[in-house]
Design an enzyme around this catalytic site. Structure first.
Site, mmCIF file in Angstrom:
data_model
loop_
_atom_site.group_PDB
_atom_site.id
_atom_site.type_symbol
_atom_site.label_atom_id
_atom_site.label_comp_id
_atom_site.label_asym_id
_atom_site.label_seq_id
_atom_site.Cartn_x
_atom_site.Cartn_y
_atom_site.Cartn_z
ATOM 1 N N CYS A 46 0.832 -1.203 0.000
ATOM 2 C CA CYS A 46 0.000 0.000 0.000
ATOM 3 C C CYS A 46 0.870 1.258 0.000
ATOM 4 O O CYS A 46 1.995 1.262 0.513
ATOM 5 C CB CYS A 46 -0.885 -0.026 1.242
ATOM 6 S SG CYS A 46 -1.855 1.464 1.496
ATOM 7 N N SER A 48 0.695 3.747 1.862
ATOM 8 C CA SER A 48 1.071 4.209 3.204
ATOM 9 C C SER A 48 2.390 3.587 3.659
ATOM 10 O O SER A 48 3.200 4.250 4.314
ATOM 11 C CB SER A 48 -0.024 3.868 4.226
ATOM 12 O OG SER A 48 -1.239 4.419 3.809
ATOM 13 N N HIS A 51 4.972 5.571 2.056
ATOM 14 C CA HIS A 51 5.199 6.852 2.747
ATOM 15 C C HIS A 51 6.186 6.651 3.907
ATOM 16 O O HIS A 51 7.010 7.517 4.172
ATOM 17 C CB HIS A 51 3.892 7.408 3.334
ATOM 18 C CG HIS A 51 2.928 7.933 2.319
ATOM 19 N ND1 HIS A 51 3.305 8.494 1.126
ATOM 20 C CD2 HIS A 51 1.569 8.037 2.350
ATOM 21 C CE1 HIS A 51 2.237 8.888 0.468
ATOM 22 N NE2 HIS A 51 1.160 8.621 1.180
ATOM 23 N N HIS A 67 0.417 -3.899 6.025
ATOM 24 C CA HIS A 67 -0.837 -3.915 6.791
ATOM 25 C C HIS A 67 -2.022 -4.434 5.983
ATOM 26 O O HIS A 67 -3.087 -4.635 6.532
ATOM 27 C CB HIS A 67 -1.148 -2.512 7.339
ATOM 28 C CG HIS A 67 -1.244 -1.469 6.270
ATOM 29 N ND1 HIS A 67 -0.149 -0.835 5.750
ATOM 30 C CD2 HIS A 67 -2.309 -0.978 5.612
ATOM 31 C CE1 HIS A 67 -0.532 0.013 4.819
ATOM 32 N NE2 HIS A 67 -1.844 -0.064 4.693
ATOM 33 N N CYS A 174 -7.158 -3.052 3.368
ATOM 34 C CA CYS A 174 -6.871 -1.613 3.332
ATOM 35 C C CYS A 174 -7.355 -0.940 2.054
ATOM 36 O O CYS A 174 -8.385 -0.293 2.050
ATOM 37 C CB CYS A 174 -5.397 -1.293 3.587
ATOM 38 S SG CYS A 174 -5.119 0.496 3.557
HETATM 39 N N1 APR Z 1 -0.992 14.810 -9.013
HETATM 40 C C1 APR Z 1 -1.736 13.788 -9.480
HETATM 41 N N2 APR Z 1 -1.459 12.494 -9.210
HETATM 42 C C2 APR Z 1 -0.377 12.220 -8.475
HETATM 43 C C3 APR Z 1 0.465 13.237 -7.968
HETATM 44 C C4 APR Z 1 0.113 14.593 -8.271
HETATM 45 N N3 APR Z 1 0.840 15.617 -7.830
HETATM 46 N N4 APR Z 1 1.463 12.658 -7.256
HETATM 47 C C5 APR Z 1 1.241 11.325 -7.307
HETATM 48 N N5 APR Z 1 0.135 11.056 -8.044
HETATM 49 C C6 APR Z 1 -0.463 9.743 -8.318
HETATM 50 C C7 APR Z 1 0.525 8.637 -8.631
HETATM 51 O O1 APR Z 1 0.874 8.649 -10.008
HETATM 52 C C8 APR Z 1 -0.259 7.391 -8.234
HETATM 53 O O2 APR Z 1 -1.002 6.864 -9.321
HETATM 54 O O3 APR Z 1 -1.106 9.314 -7.126
HETATM 55 C C9 APR Z 1 -1.220 7.880 -7.148
HETATM 56 C C10 APR Z 1 -0.914 7.345 -5.753
HETATM 57 O O4 APR Z 1 -1.138 5.982 -5.763
HETATM 58 P P1 APR Z 1 -0.242 4.886 -4.976
HETATM 59 O O5 APR Z 1 1.147 5.369 -4.862
HETATM 60 O O6 APR Z 1 -0.536 3.580 -5.613
HETATM 61 O O7 APR Z 1 -0.839 4.933 -3.481
HETATM 62 P P2 APR Z 1 -2.195 4.305 -2.871
HETATM 63 O O8 APR Z 1 -1.883 2.997 -2.232
HETATM 64 O O9 APR Z 1 -3.285 4.376 -3.858
HETATM 65 O O10 APR Z 1 -2.458 5.334 -1.676
HETATM 66 C C11 APR Z 1 -2.819 6.670 -1.956
HETATM 67 O O11 APR Z 1 -3.971 6.979 0.129
HETATM 68 O O12 APR Z 1 -4.146 5.617 1.998
HETATM 69 C C12 APR Z 1 -3.478 6.687 1.407
HETATM 70 O O13 APR Z 1 -1.279 6.644 2.423
HETATM 71 C C13 APR Z 1 -2.005 6.424 1.229
HETATM 72 O O14 APR Z 1 -1.463 8.698 0.795
HETATM 73 C C14 APR Z 1 -1.666 7.426 0.182
HETATM 74 C C15 APR Z 1 -2.906 7.475 -0.682
HETATM 75 ZN ZN ZN Z 2 -2.985 0.975 3.365
#
Ligand code: APR
Ligand code: ZN
Ligand code: ZN
Length: 374
Positions: A46, A48, A51, A67, A174
């Site tokens: 995930c 998170s 991060h 998680h 999650c």
């Molecule tokens: N503008 C648009 N899209 C963006 C930007 C931006 N500035 N920066 C990143 N992205 C996109 C990425 O290309 C990616 O497709 O945001 C998406 C984030 O997805 P993942 O990295 O797969 O993360 P995900 O597991 O979906 O979680 C997203 O939700 O639960 C929270 O902590 C988690 O903050 C995280 C968010």
């Molecule tokens: Zn998660």
């Protein structure tokens, strides 16, 4: 027979955040009162967890991350009554103790026994069940799934249907639940509405599925990765926007496209800028904005309060606002009845020992969800 004994198994240990996780032999203590030891079968990767590895979300180290897991109960501690050895379970980071102020309130889902907002990384008695090379390890958000065995509190363990396929339903621990529930429960997306979703990773894609299930007529997807935009169309996104293709702020583009802003906006990325953009993308009078992304530690969200005086609503939630032990099993039922399709979210599968490659896939934008098998 391992009941009551220490189990030695493989786990991915995060000793420092600026190096890959290291696969180690760890000792996992038997569960104490109110605790459950689980053999992990599958775990998603995930955003998170990423991060944490990128230093944006601080947790005590050394730690075993992960998680979004599914597994089988190996043994239970004294007094555990909701699961028994052999049961299939999900590992969720929000407990439901059914006794605290939040659990007793009809709407609260953020149980006060959680360890997400200010993670301590220990069991509720202040100790750890993991040891590696003579050092105690922390757990992640009361879960820790990048290990062959973990120990969790019973109050964070969701019992599953015996027939549930663990290599898929792990996403219900999650990503899927977080996104889908944000649309269904927190925003309460209405039929015929216009929604805008910032970020189309595993969480944002699940928001799209929730908006679609709720009958949204138009779903605008926003991402800087073209492949994510293309994939999201298959999930129900009607309009794709890449902010890099516009000179003006993306919220202005959304407002112009929709006349007066979207009915519902969602932030599933985790940056302050995109949270403000999401807020400003929804209708100034009746729009609802839901924050889902986890922003960097200590960051502050700043906007002109006039944005709210005109009538907008700003909200947020963990895990889609579901009361975890009560409601996640209902999502599993929906999955078993083919009302929910998790396949489009699962783009990659890897053996657990390749967990670092799974994070490379996430960071490079190639994966939506990579599921590890143990
Ligand atoms: N503008 C648009 N899209 C963006 C930007 C931006 N500035 N920066 C990143 N992205 C996109 C990425 O290309 C990616 O497709 O945001 C998406 C984030 O997805 P993942 O990295 O797969 O993360 P995900 O597991 O979906 O979680 C997203 O939700 O639960 C929270 O902590 C988690 O903050 C995280 C968010
Ligand atoms: Zn998660
Ligand atoms: Zn509680």
């Amino acid at each position: 027979e391992t009941t009551g004994k220490v189990i030695t198994c493989k786990a991915a240990v995060t000793w420092t955040i600026d190096a890959p996780m290291s696969i180690e032999d760890v000792e996992v203590d038997p569960p104490k009162a109110g605790e459950v030891r689980i053999k992990i079968i599958s775990s998603g990767i995930c955003g998170s967890d990423n991060h944490v590895l990128e230093g944006d979300f601080k947790v005590p180290l050394p730690v075993i991350l992960g998680h979004e897991g599914a597994g089988i109960v190996e043994s239970i501690g004294e007094g555990v009554s909701s699961v028994k050895p052999g049961d299939k379970v999900l590992t969720v980071f929000l407990p439901q103790c059914r006794k605290c102020d939040s659990c007793l309130h009809a709407k609260g889902n953020c149980c006060l026994k959680e360890d997400v907002r200010h993670p301590v990384g220990l069991m509720l008695d202040g100790t750890s069940r993991f040891t590696c090379r003579g050092r105690k390890l922390h757990n992640a958000f009361g879960t820790s799934t990048f290990t062959e065995y973990t120990v969790m509190h019973e109050i964070s363990v969701v019992k599953l249907d015996e027939a549930a396929p663990l290599e898929k339903v792990c996403l219900l621990a999650c990503g899927f639940t977080t996104g889908y529930g944000s649309a269904i429960n927190k925003a309460r997306v209405t039929p015929g509405s216009t929604c805008v979703v910032f970020g189309l990773g595993g969480v944002g894609s699940s928001v799209v599925l929730g908006c679609k299930a709720a009958g949204a007529a138009r779903i605008i997807g926003i991402d800087i990765n073209e492949e994510k935009l293309a994939r999201a169309k298959a999930l129900g996104v009607t309009d794709c926007l890449n902010p890099r293709n516009f000179k003006k702020p993306i919220q202005q583009v959304v407002v112009e496209m929709t006349g007066f802003g979207a009915d519902f906006s969602f932030e599933a990325i985790g940056t302050i800028d995109t949270m403000v953009a999401a807020l400003e993308s929804c209708n100034s009078s009746y729009g609802v904005c839901v924050i889902i992304g986890v922003a960097p530690e200590k960051s502050q969200l700043a906007f002109n309060p006039m944005q709210l005086l005109s009538g907008r609503t700003l909200k947020g939630c963990f895990l889609g606002d579901f009361k975890t032990r009560d409601h996640v099993p209902l999502l599993v039922d929906d999955y078993m009845k083919n009302k929910i399709n998790l396949d489009p979210l699962i783009t990659h599968r890897l053996p657990f020992l390749k967990v670092n490659e799974g994070f490379d896939l996430l960071r490079s934008g190639k994966s939506v969800r990579c599921v590890l098998s143990f």
